[in-house]
Design a protein around this motif. Sequence first.
Motif, mmCIF file in Angstrom:
data_model
loop_
_atom_site.group_PDB
_atom_site.id
_atom_site.type_symbol
_atom_site.label_atom_id
_atom_site.label_comp_id
_atom_site.label_asym_id
_atom_site.label_seq_id
_atom_site.Cartn_x
_atom_site.Cartn_y
_atom_site.Cartn_z
ATOM 1 N N SER A 1 0.826 -1.210 0.000
ATOM 2 C CA SER A 1 0.000 0.000 0.000
ATOM 3 C C SER A 1 0.859 1.257 0.000
ATOM 4 O O SER A 1 0.459 2.287 -0.523
ATOM 5 C CB SER A 1 -0.962 -0.004 1.179
ATOM 6 O OG SER A 1 -0.294 -0.401 2.341
ATOM 7 N N HIS A 2 2.048 1.179 0.570
ATOM 8 C CA HIS A 2 2.943 2.339 0.539
ATOM 9 C C HIS A 2 3.271 2.705 -0.904
ATOM 10 O O HIS A 2 3.114 3.856 -1.319
ATOM 11 C CB HIS A 2 4.203 1.994 1.328
ATOM 12 C CG HIS A 2 5.338 2.945 1.158
ATOM 13 N ND1 HIS A 2 5.455 4.111 1.876
ATOM 14 C CD2 HIS A 2 6.420 2.910 0.347
ATOM 15 C CE1 HIS A 2 6.549 4.743 1.522
ATOM 16 N NE2 HIS A 2 7.169 4.044 0.594
ATOM 17 N N ILE B 1 0.132 3.991 -2.853
ATOM 18 C CA ILE B 1 -0.324 5.359 -2.593
ATOM 19 C C ILE B 1 0.614 6.367 -3.247
ATOM 20 O O ILE B 1 0.176 7.347 -3.856
ATOM 21 C CB ILE B 1 -0.437 5.587 -1.074
ATOM 22 C CG1 ILE B 1 -1.578 4.747 -0.529
ATOM 23 C CG2 ILE B 1 -0.663 7.045 -0.769
ATOM 24 C CD1 ILE B 1 -1.744 4.826 0.958
ATOM 25 N N VAL B 2 1.913 6.125 -3.165
ATOM 26 C CA VAL B 2 2.836 7.053 -3.828
ATOM 27 C C VAL B 2 2.676 6.934 -5.345
ATOM 28 O O VAL B 2 2.734 7.928 -6.073
ATOM 29 C CB VAL B 2 4.293 6.767 -3.419
ATOM 30 C CG1 VAL B 2 5.222 7.746 -4.093
ATOM 31 C CG2 VAL B 2 4.455 6.874 -1.923
ATOM 32 N N LYS C 1 0.017 9.064 -6.693
ATOM 33 C CA LYS C 1 0.415 10.468 -6.837
ATOM 34 C C LYS C 1 1.211 10.682 -8.110
ATOM 35 O O LYS C 1 1.211 11.768 -8.681
ATOM 36 C CB LYS C 1 1.281 10.892 -5.656
ATOM 37 C CG LYS C 1 0.543 10.904 -4.362
ATOM 38 C CD LYS C 1 1.389 11.511 -3.269
ATOM 39 C CE LYS C 1 0.593 11.473 -1.995
ATOM 40 N NZ LYS C 1 1.217 12.196 -0.930
ATOM 41 N N ILE D 1 12.620 17.389 -2.971
ATOM 42 C CA ILE D 1 11.482 16.485 -3.135
ATOM 43 C C ILE D 1 10.220 17.199 -2.696
ATOM 44 O O ILE D 1 10.165 17.766 -1.603
ATOM 45 C CB ILE D 1 11.679 15.215 -2.283
ATOM 46 C CG1 ILE D 1 12.996 14.541 -2.643
ATOM 47 C CG2 ILE D 1 10.538 14.247 -2.497
ATOM 48 C CD1 ILE D 1 13.280 13.329 -1.820
ATOM 49 N N PHE E 1 -1.899 0.825 7.006
ATOM 50 C CA PHE E 1 -1.485 1.780 6.009
ATOM 51 C C PHE E 1 -2.554 2.013 4.963
ATOM 52 O O PHE E 1 -2.293 2.559 3.931
ATOM 53 C CB PHE E 1 -0.220 1.275 5.299
ATOM 54 C CG PHE E 1 1.023 1.491 6.116
ATOM 55 C CD1 PHE E 1 2.255 1.357 5.559
ATOM 56 C CD2 PHE E 1 0.939 1.822 7.464
ATOM 57 C CE1 PHE E 1 3.394 1.537 6.298
ATOM 58 C CE2 PHE E 1 2.069 2.001 8.215
ATOM 59 C CZ PHE E 1 3.308 1.852 7.629
ATOM 60 N N GLN E 2 -3.743 1.568 5.239
ATOM 61 C CA GLN E 2 -4.785 1.820 4.247
ATOM 62 C C GLN E 2 -5.200 3.269 4.314
ATOM 63 O O GLN E 2 -5.236 3.881 5.365
ATOM 64 C CB GLN E 2 -5.976 0.915 4.510
ATOM 65 C CG GLN E 2 -5.720 -0.475 3.958
ATOM 66 C CD GLN E 2 -6.857 -1.395 4.238
ATOM 67 O OE1 GLN E 2 -7.734 -1.076 5.015
ATOM 68 N NE2 GLN E 2 -6.859 -2.534 3.602
ATOM 69 N N ASP F 1 11.796 2.071 11.555
ATOM 70 C CA ASP F 1 11.124 3.194 10.904
ATOM 71 C C ASP F 1 11.566 4.518 11.501
ATOM 72 O O ASP F 1 12.103 5.379 10.833
ATOM 73 C CB ASP F 1 9.611 3.033 11.025
ATOM 74 C CG ASP F 1 9.136 1.805 10.301
ATOM 75 O OD1 ASP F 1 8.661 0.873 10.971
ATOM 76 O OD2 ASP F 1 9.268 1.775 9.076
ATOM 77 N N ARG G 1 9.308 7.927 5.772
ATOM 78 C CA ARG G 1 8.417 8.523 4.771
ATOM 79 C C ARG G 1 7.358 7.469 4.470
ATOM 80 O O ARG G 1 7.612 6.550 3.713
ATOM 81 C CB ARG G 1 9.169 8.815 3.482
ATOM 82 C CG ARG G 1 10.237 9.845 3.610
ATOM 83 C CD ARG G 1 11.116 9.886 2.394
ATOM 84 N NE ARG G 1 12.374 10.532 2.696
ATOM 85 C CZ ARG G 1 12.727 11.725 2.233
ATOM 86 N NH1 ARG G 1 11.919 12.383 1.441
ATOM 87 N NH2 ARG G 1 13.884 12.251 2.559
ATOM 88 N N LEU G 2 6.202 7.588 5.068
ATOM 89 C CA LEU G 2 5.183 6.568 4.915
ATOM 90 C C LEU G 2 4.144 7.044 3.937
ATOM 91 O O LEU G 2 3.559 8.104 4.111
ATOM 92 C CB LEU G 2 4.527 6.295 6.280
ATOM 93 C CG LEU G 2 5.486 5.761 7.333
ATOM 94 C CD1 LEU G 2 4.828 5.795 8.680
ATOM 95 C CD2 LEU G 2 5.896 4.354 6.986
ATOM 96 N N ASN G 3 3.887 6.242 2.926
ATOM 97 C CA ASN G 3 2.860 6.555 1.929
ATOM 98 C C ASN G 3 3.089 7.915 1.296
ATOM 99 O O ASN G 3 2.152 8.581 0.885
ATOM 100 C CB ASN G 3 1.462 6.553 2.578
ATOM 101 C CG ASN G 3 1.133 5.213 3.172
ATOM 102 O OD1 ASN G 3 1.753 4.214 2.849
ATOM 103 N ND2 ASN G 3 0.170 5.173 4.060
ATOM 104 N N ASN G 4 4.318 8.315 1.196
ATOM 105 C CA ASN G 4 4.580 9.686 0.786
ATOM 106 C C ASN G 4 6.004 9.828 0.296
ATOM 107 O O ASN G 4 6.871 9.061 0.670
ATOM 108 C CB ASN G 4 4.415 10.591 2.013
ATOM 109 C CG ASN G 4 3.583 11.788 1.686
ATOM 110 O OD1 ASN G 4 3.645 12.297 0.589
ATOM 111 N ND2 ASN G 4 2.808 12.229 2.639
ATOM 112 N N LEU G 5 6.230 10.843 -0.534
ATOM 113 C CA LEU G 5 7.613 11.108 -0.924
ATOM 114 C C LEU G 5 8.305 11.976 0.115
ATOM 115 O O LEU G 5 9.504 11.950 0.263
ATOM 116 C CB LEU G 5 7.630 11.841 -2.277
ATOM 117 C CG LEU G 5 7.332 10.991 -3.504
ATOM 118 C CD1 LEU G 5 7.180 11.889 -4.714
ATOM 119 C CD2 LEU G 5 8.449 10.003 -3.743
ATOM 120 N N ILE G 6 7.501 12.795 0.799
ATOM 121 C CA ILE G 6 8.083 13.734 1.750
ATOM 122 C C ILE G 6 7.680 13.319 3.153
ATOM 123 O O ILE G 6 6.861 12.433 3.340
ATOM 124 C CB ILE G 6 7.619 15.166 1.480
ATOM 125 C CG1 ILE G 6 6.105 15.169 1.315
ATOM 126 C CG2 ILE G 6 8.289 15.730 0.274
ATOM 127 C CD1 ILE G 6 5.551 16.530 1.036
#
Lengths: 266, 384
Positions: A59-60, A63-64, A67, A249, B29-30, B321, B354-359
């Motif tokens: 899921s990580h 989700i990215v 985007k 970033i 993480f949903q 993490d 960085r979880l579920n994200n680039l930043i």
Amino acid sequence: MFPELNNLLNTTPDRAEQGKLTLLCDANTDGSFLVHHFLSFYLKANCKVCFVALIQSFSHYNIVGQKLGVSLTVARECGQLVFLEGLKSSVDVFFRAQAEPHPLQFLREANAENLQPLYEFVREALKPVDDGEAAWRCPVLLVDDLSVLLSLGMGAVAVLDFIHYCRATVCWERKGNIVALVHDSGDTEDEENNILLNGLSHQSHLILRAEGLPTGFCRDVHGQLRILWRTPSQPTTQRDRSLTYQYKIQDRSVSFFAKGMSPAVL
Amino acid sequence: MAAAATCGTGAGSTGSMVAAGGKNNVTSFQRRGPRASGSDSSYSRLVSIAGTRPSVRNGQLLVSTGLPALDQLLGGGLAVGTVLLIEEDKYNIYSSLLFKYFLAEGIINGHTLLVASAKEDPADILQELPAPLLDDNVKKDFDEDACNHKTAESNIKMKIAWRYQLLPKMEAGPVSSSRFGHYYDASKKMPQELIEASKWHGFFSPEKSSSTLNIEPCSLTHGYIKLLQFIQNIIYEEGFDGSNPQKKQKNILRIGIQNLGSPLWGDDICCTENGNSHSLTKFLYVLRGLLRTSLSACMITMPTHLIQNKAIISRVTNLSDTVVGLESFIGSERETNPLYKDYHGLIHIRQIPRLNNLIYDVSDVKDLAFKLKKKLFTIEKRVE
């Protein structure tokens, strides 16, 4: 995928090269944005992707990926993406004895010799479809990341052997690409990691190295990216080409600029 | 962000929304905000869990570490499904205090605890938890109420006066608290009735040595294998991994592991440079796999200053993490340094995921010091 990085690398999803090994490397910073870039790049290029994701959950990346404009769930369902979720499978392998050999079999063994089950998994995943129509352009193997295999008990030589076998099958036999991430441990004396990094650097066609700034943390410049084009098979009659950029970033993209030319400074 | 907007919970309200998993396993993480994603119809069941809130940045479910100042530095709290690694200070004074804050926060929020230690019996650790800090005015009224008989009317009275909700009730029952992150009084102990009302599981490594193993010998040490089996057992039997959809009330499992890597666990990385270099890292990997597939959060304290092989420290950091390092001034030459006279030590935020994200949320301040006043543990920017 990040359009600015495509420009720097001089590629587009339509004109992706074949038969290449790309090494991603990060030192003192997090280079995972490069993994997200290549994952979405090859999915958009209509290639069949086998993603060995050992570090984060599905899921990580999903989700990215959304985007960046790709949907991993859709890709997985239609067969374009084969996803090995290391964290989830490790729990299955570790606590329950599996009937058939599992790609992460080495977790259960005290002295695992090699990564053959993992290689068999990759080979099976990127097998060309026999029904005549070429559905996908070329097979791509993406690994995030190889340094974790060292932490899980494999030696550097075993990991290098695994990449060698994958190169023979994916790059040479099926004209596909491999992209792998390795952490550079810098000055901590991780010899196994250095062996792995040096060995892979010599075999790669393209090395992308994300480094933290030597001066420390900065809010506007997150790091420095060094791009190195190599021709490993030919003797170095021509010098390898190298470029350095700094990057920042953002939520959905990464912006690149020449050293010292950050928009915050100008 | 869309996720935060659809959640729409204000600052003071209870908990948060988490999308219960449908066909797949429950992962924390949903994406929250079913209307935003719109793809999976099984997201429609929303459950709120006490003591959690969604992250402002990416909707990730967060729990408090027990120290509101640390929550702020970590971007709002500790994400459910992740590992927080505390690099112990030299004499394990402040890291064990952070460990206790973490567990105390779990008791106040009604989370289930799993305490693992090789040095102290978990029951003893729980006896020494700090008491929650109560507002003084509120405490006076509470004492008056205690004189009256506890009847159903007093329950109703507490519901109307929402400020009182953070007080522990006299009858045995979980403390329902609407605040995220509480302050603790390190000089007082947690009331016995709160500890008894809480649900906890203890793992004391010397006691479990006689259990049978059904795992082939792999390179993990004995203690780690038993601990992993114990954790997996609890997660599976109590349904934290979503395997039992009939459980009506979802809860968080807080796992606290003390002094991981020390020789008491049977690991020799603190004794020799050429020890078993894969045992700890394999353990962390499988532990993270367990956490990612369940509603749990883990805090580990590790004596990294004792680890001889520096390569292991960098591997352990990559496998965790969030990593926070504590450096206390006790016994070092900084204790008498006038620069540091107001503080007890430095705190280093070494890694944030960085979880579920680039930043990710990173604070601009890197130079942080902590001090333990009579009651409170505060973290602040070091002033010259």
